[in-house]
Design an enzyme around this catalytic site. Structure first.
Site, PDB file in Angstrom:
ATOM      1  N   LYS A 186      29.301  36.835   5.632  1.00  0.00           N
ATOM      2  CA  LYS A 186      30.695  36.619   5.239  1.00  0.00           C
ATOM      3  C   LYS A 186      30.866  35.269   4.558  1.00  0.00           C
ATOM      4  O   LYS A 186      31.504  35.148   3.509  1.00  0.00           O
ATOM      5  CB  LYS A 186      31.608  36.700   6.458  1.00  0.00           C
ATOM      6  CG  LYS A 186      33.079  36.461   6.140  1.00  0.00           C
ATOM      7  CD  LYS A 186      33.855  35.938   7.325  1.00  0.00           C
ATOM      8  CE  LYS A 186      33.573  34.470   7.583  1.00  0.00           C
ATOM      9  NZ  LYS A 186      34.451  33.873   8.607  1.00  0.00           N
ATOM     10  N   CYS A 256      48.950  42.945  11.828  1.00  0.00           N
ATOM     11  CA  CYS A 256      47.966  43.827  12.465  1.00  0.00           C
ATOM     12  C   CYS A 256      47.088  43.006  13.408  1.00  0.00           C
ATOM     13  O   CYS A 256      45.887  42.819  13.181  1.00  0.00           O
ATOM     14  CB  CYS A 256      47.132  44.533  11.399  1.00  0.00           C
ATOM     15  SG  CYS A 256      46.243  45.984  12.015  1.00  0.00           S
ATOM     16  N   CYS A 263      53.262  47.031  15.047  1.00  0.00           N
ATOM     17  CA  CYS A 263      53.374  48.266  14.263  1.00  0.00           C
ATOM     18  C   CYS A 263      54.806  48.541  13.819  1.00  0.00           C
ATOM     19  O   CYS A 263      55.029  49.099  12.736  1.00  0.00           O
ATOM     20  CB  CYS A 263      52.836  49.446  15.076  1.00  0.00           C
ATOM     21  SG  CYS A 263      51.073  49.310  15.488  1.00  0.00           S
ATOM     22  N   CYS A 266      55.419  46.943  10.557  1.00  0.00           N
ATOM     23  CA  CYS A 266      54.460  47.265   9.492  1.00  0.00           C
ATOM     24  C   CYS A 266      54.992  48.360   8.579  1.00  0.00           C
ATOM     25  O   CYS A 266      55.459  49.410   9.038  1.00  0.00           O
ATOM     26  CB  CYS A 266      53.127  47.693  10.111  1.00  0.00           C
ATOM     27  SG  CYS A 266      51.854  48.077   8.888  1.00  0.00           S
ATOM     28  N   CYS A 272      49.484  54.858   8.893  1.00  0.00           N
ATOM     29  CA  CYS A 272      48.322  54.324   9.606  1.00  0.00           C
ATOM     30  C   CYS A 272      47.915  55.229  10.760  1.00  0.00           C
ATOM     31  O   CYS A 272      48.739  55.513  11.639  1.00  0.00           O
ATOM     32  CB  CYS A 272      48.639  52.925  10.128  1.00  0.00           C
ATOM     33  SG  CYS A 272      47.291  52.190  11.105  1.00  0.00           S
TER      34      CYS A 272
END
Length: 278
Positions: A186, A256, A263, A266, A272
């Site tokens: 990463k 998230c 949620c 969101c 989702c």
């Protein structure tokens, strides 16, 4: 013992160690045949077009995440790696600072990394200054980043390698970057993007790994960030590779969340697969 040193007070606790340790075993990745190779090509039969898998509704989900990230006010936007280095420094120094900030950021909150980088820069953050600094002083400067004792060792080892092998610069390939002590995939991909302005792959951290699995942006559930990177690169258009890390990291910091995701706030709650619908 460094424990007795008067370390600066931590403004915020370090991030949880939720990134799996990197295995030293290299995994083989299957490479598709180029046109003209393979049995059917030899027989004069054209190769069938492989249908590319892609997640359902991913473009709509992506646009909604962009909308949620429109204000650019997550910790990564204000104190992430791209805000930690001295952009007015000479190019070699700037690239070294990018790499160091990435090494410090592993398993550490952006606020803590930013504060540590500020202390280092105030002292003079160059390869020669770090090599001249004793381990105890370096420990004082970077505390309380996650696993700071190990990072003191890795920073000293990596800095010496950069001085001896790369003339004071950082490597310009992922393959060479991941050979440096304390540098994982990463970090290597982010270093290529930020320091060299070259997109070599998708930088997958714990946020990207978690969110793409929740959204089912991987064909089957993945267990490790590197596995997630390979799965994403198989279908995600390359022109999105640079953006996706920044986009999902901030989304993961604000909405998230790892535990108790928000949620209800969101915009993707109806799309989702992992959304908690009350």
């Amino acid at each position: 013992a460094w424990e007795s040193l008067p370390f600066p007070a931590a403004s915020q606790a370090c991030g949880t160690a939720d990134i799996p340790k990197r295995s030293r075993r290299r995994k083989s990745v299957a490479i598709a045949y180029e046109p003209g190779q393979g049995h059917s090509a030899e027989q004069g039969v054209p190769e069938p077009q492989r249908l590319r898998w892609e997640p359902r509704d991913w473009r709509q989900q992506l646009e909604r995440i962009r909308e949620m990230r429109r204000n650019r006010d997550a910790p990564v936007d204000e104190m992430g790696v791209e805000k930690c280095y001295d952009s007015s420094a000479p190019p070699q120094v700037m690239r070294y600072q990018v790499l160091l900030s990435l090494m410090l950021s592993s398993q550490t909150k952006d606020q803590v990394t930013s504060a540590a980088m500020l202390r280092l820069r105030q002292h003079g953050l160059t390869i020669d200054r770090i090599l001249q600094m004793d381990d105890a002083t370096l420990g004082q400067m970077i505390y309380p980043v996650g696993f700071w004792r190990n990072k003191v060792k890795y920073i000293k080892q990596t800095t010496a390698i950069l001085k001896q092998k790369y003339g004071g610069d950082i490597p310009r390939t992922v393959e060479e970057l991941v050979q440096l002590p304390g540098v994982g995939p990463k970090m290597a991909h982010l270093a290529m993007t930020i320091a060299w302005d070259s997109v070599s792959g998708i930088a997958v951290d714990t946020h990207v790994h978690r969110i793409t699995n929740r959204l089912k942006w991987v064909k089957k559930e993945t267990r490790h960030p590197e596995e997630t990177r390979v799965a994403l690169e198989d279908w995600l258009p390359r022109d999105l590779w640079r953006e996706i890390n920044w986009l999902l990291v901030g989304f993961g910091q604000q909405t998230c969340l790892p535990v108790n995701p928000r949620c209800n706030e969101c915009l993707n709650r109806d799309l989702c697969p992992a959304a908690k619908r009350c």
